[in-house]
Design an enzyme around this catalytic site. Structure first.
Site, mmCIF file in Angstrom:
data_model
loop_
_atom_site.group_PDB
_atom_site.id
_atom_site.type_symbol
_atom_site.label_atom_id
_atom_site.label_comp_id
_atom_site.label_asym_id
_atom_site.label_seq_id
_atom_site.Cartn_x
_atom_site.Cartn_y
_atom_site.Cartn_z
ATOM 1 N N ASP A 1 21.169 16.389 82.311
ATOM 2 C CA ASP A 1 20.897 16.381 81.170
ATOM 3 C C ASP A 1 20.583 14.871 81.097
ATOM 4 O O ASP A 1 19.923 14.715 79.457
ATOM 5 C CB ASP A 1 23.216 16.775 80.627
ATOM 6 N N SER B 1 13.317 52.403 64.318
ATOM 7 C CA SER B 1 14.059 52.592 64.695
ATOM 8 C C SER B 1 14.727 53.705 66.120
ATOM 9 O O SER B 1 13.530 54.205 66.249
ATOM 10 C CB SER B 1 15.028 52.925 63.498
ATOM 11 N N LEU B 2 15.197 53.868 66.248
ATOM 12 C CA LEU B 2 15.911 54.842 67.798
ATOM 13 C C LEU B 2 16.477 56.201 67.127
ATOM 14 O O LEU B 2 17.356 55.374 66.464
ATOM 15 C CB LEU B 2 16.059 53.426 68.907
ATOM 16 N N LYS C 1 20.712 48.219 75.687
ATOM 17 C CA LYS C 1 20.268 47.774 74.778
ATOM 18 C C LYS C 1 21.410 46.788 74.114
ATOM 19 O O LYS C 1 22.710 46.495 74.252
ATOM 20 C CB LYS C 1 20.508 49.463 74.020
ATOM 21 N N ARG D 1 14.464 41.732 61.062
ATOM 22 C CA ARG D 1 14.342 43.645 60.853
ATOM 23 C C ARG D 1 14.757 43.729 59.522
ATOM 24 O O ARG D 1 13.681 44.835 59.062
ATOM 25 C CB ARG D 1 14.594 43.656 61.928
ATOM 26 N N GLU E 1 15.700 40.688 70.470
ATOM 27 C CA GLU E 1 17.586 40.667 70.403
ATOM 28 C C GLU E 1 17.619 39.735 70.689
ATOM 29 O O GLU E 1 17.184 38.966 71.465
ATOM 30 C CB GLU E 1 17.851 41.386 71.036
HETATM 31 N N1 LIG Z 1 15.830 49.515 67.483
HETATM 32 C C1 LIG Z 1 14.724 49.281 68.426
HETATM 33 O O1 LIG Z 1 13.910 49.598 68.346
HETATM 34 C C2 LIG Z 1 15.335 48.571 69.077
HETATM 35 C C3 LIG Z 1 16.721 48.215 69.754
HETATM 36 C C4 LIG Z 1 16.630 47.788 71.172
HETATM 37 C C5 LIG Z 1 18.153 46.852 71.318
HETATM 38 N N2 LIG Z 1 19.225 46.562 70.739
HETATM 39 N N3 LIG Z 1 18.132 45.988 72.795
HETATM 40 C C6 LIG Z 1 17.323 45.989 73.765
HETATM 41 C C7 LIG Z 1 16.263 46.776 72.977
HETATM 42 C C8 LIG Z 1 14.871 47.098 74.072
HETATM 43 N N4 LIG Z 1 14.877 46.595 75.176
HETATM 44 O O2 LIG Z 1 14.006 48.023 73.498
HETATM 45 C C9 LIG Z 1 16.059 47.732 71.162
HETATM 46 S S1 LIG Z 1 15.058 48.738 71.022
#
Ligand SMILES: NC(=O)c1cc2c(N)ncc(C(N)=O)c2s1
Length: 318
Positions: free
Chosen positions: A34, A83-84, A115, A136, A170
């Site tokens: 450091d 969204s998923l 996730k 987002r 994220e």
């Molecule tokens: N809402 C979304 O499309 C996503 C939300 C998230 C999340 N919270 N963490 C990882 C991923 C990923 N690796 O794709 C995604 S994709």
């Protein structure tokens, strides 16, 4: 006119400091102590104070801005952040695989990714330089939090290639930073955050980026607005391409060639989630091949080529 040797030294220091910062915050493998970083940083600050015209957007001294904002500007995402659809059991995973196989009528591989329980952000780079960072929001309209995201040390201020790209991922607060922050707030008689996700969101909503800079936030990038901006033709390769550009990506990703492998991955990380240094709330499963993703397309709100398997909530924070 500034002496050539000083201009050259400032450039050398910028590149060296950005490289050391990348090693420390992205690769988690610093190559210098450091105090070496700190003395080079101070040398650059001294040069930039004497010669402000030498300051560049991607100088490490520009991570923590000076001014406090009145509010956040709105940002329209040209390509919406989708969204998923969530699923909660193995039957739904199998049903997803059946729908995908039926629709495509061909072999499918899946990329599984953790996730991350943080805040989705979008990072826009022009000719390899970070120009804008946004939340987002509702997927179409977010908020410009560039000043705050620039303080996140794992977010590169410049990429390894001077390309124009919009990366998405994220921003999260590591568990240890969350515990330390709440202890500190408790000592000061302030409200504590309920969980790392709220702490990350609260840290990114600060109008004074000097506060954000102290919250030790980090990132995992996992997609781009337009896959045509990448060389890769699949999600798994795209993650490696993002990593090669200088982004932090999550190393627990897995390319699965059957839904059974996907389920094994889900069970593996349901076990392991407590040992991770960050919080996750599930697994994201994506059809790997971009052409197949395109063929499957989207419903009104979510892709047909991806789902989120949600873990049951962890026992309350102790
Ligand atoms: N809402 C979304 O499309 C996503 C939300 C998230 C999340 N919270 N963490 C990882 C991923 C990923 N690796 O794709 C995604 S994709």
């Amino acid at each position: 006119m500034v002496e050539k040797s000083i201009v050259k030294r400032a450039e050398e220091l910028r590149d060296q400091l950005n490289k050391y910062s990348y090693e420390y915050y992205v690769k988690d493998s610093p190559s210098v102590e450091d105090f070496v970083y700190d003395s080079l940083y101070q040398e650059l600050v001294d040069i930039e104070n004497k010669h402000p015209e030498l300051v560049t957007e991607d100088s490490p001294t520009q991570r923590v801005g000076g001014r406090v904002l009145e509010g956040f500007e709105k940002v329209v995402h040209d390509v919406p952040l989708y969204s998923l659809n969530d699923v909660f059991n193995k039957e739904d995973i199998i049903a997803f695989d059946k729908r995908v196989q039926k629709a495509l009528g061909q072999q499918v591989s899946y990329t599984c990714e953790l996730k991350i329980d943080g805040l989705s952000v979008s990072l826009r780079y022009e000719n390899g330089k970070l120009v804008q960072g946004a939340t987002r929001g509702d997927g179409t309209v977010g908020e410009d939090i560039t000043e705050n995201l620039k303080t996140v040390r794992s977010i590169p201020l410049s990429l390894k290639k001077s390309i124009t790209i919009e990366a998405r991922g994220e921003c999260y607060m590591p568990k240890k930073s969350f515990v330390r922050l709440n202890q500190d707030r408790e000592e000061k008689g302030q409200d504590v955050f309920a969980n790392p996700r709220n702490a990350a969101a609260g840290s990114l909503r600060q109008l004074d980026s000097k506060i954000t800079a102290k919250r030790n936030l980090s990132t995992f990038l996992y997609s781009v607005a337009d896959t045509a901006s990448l060389k890769s033709s699949s999600q798994f390769d795209a993650l490696q391409e993002l990593e090669d550009l200088g982004f932090q990506t999550n190393q627990e990703r897995k390319l699965c060639h059957s839904i059974d492998e996907v389920w094994d991955y889900i069970e593996e990380f349901q076990e392991k989630r407590g040992d991770l240094s960050y919080e996750i709330d599930g697994v994201v499963i994506k059809v790997n091949n971009f052409k197949q993703q395109e063929n499957l397309g989207y419903t009104v709100k979510a892709p047909r080529w991806a789902i989120a398997y949600k873990f049951p909530p962890e026992e309350a924070q102790t």
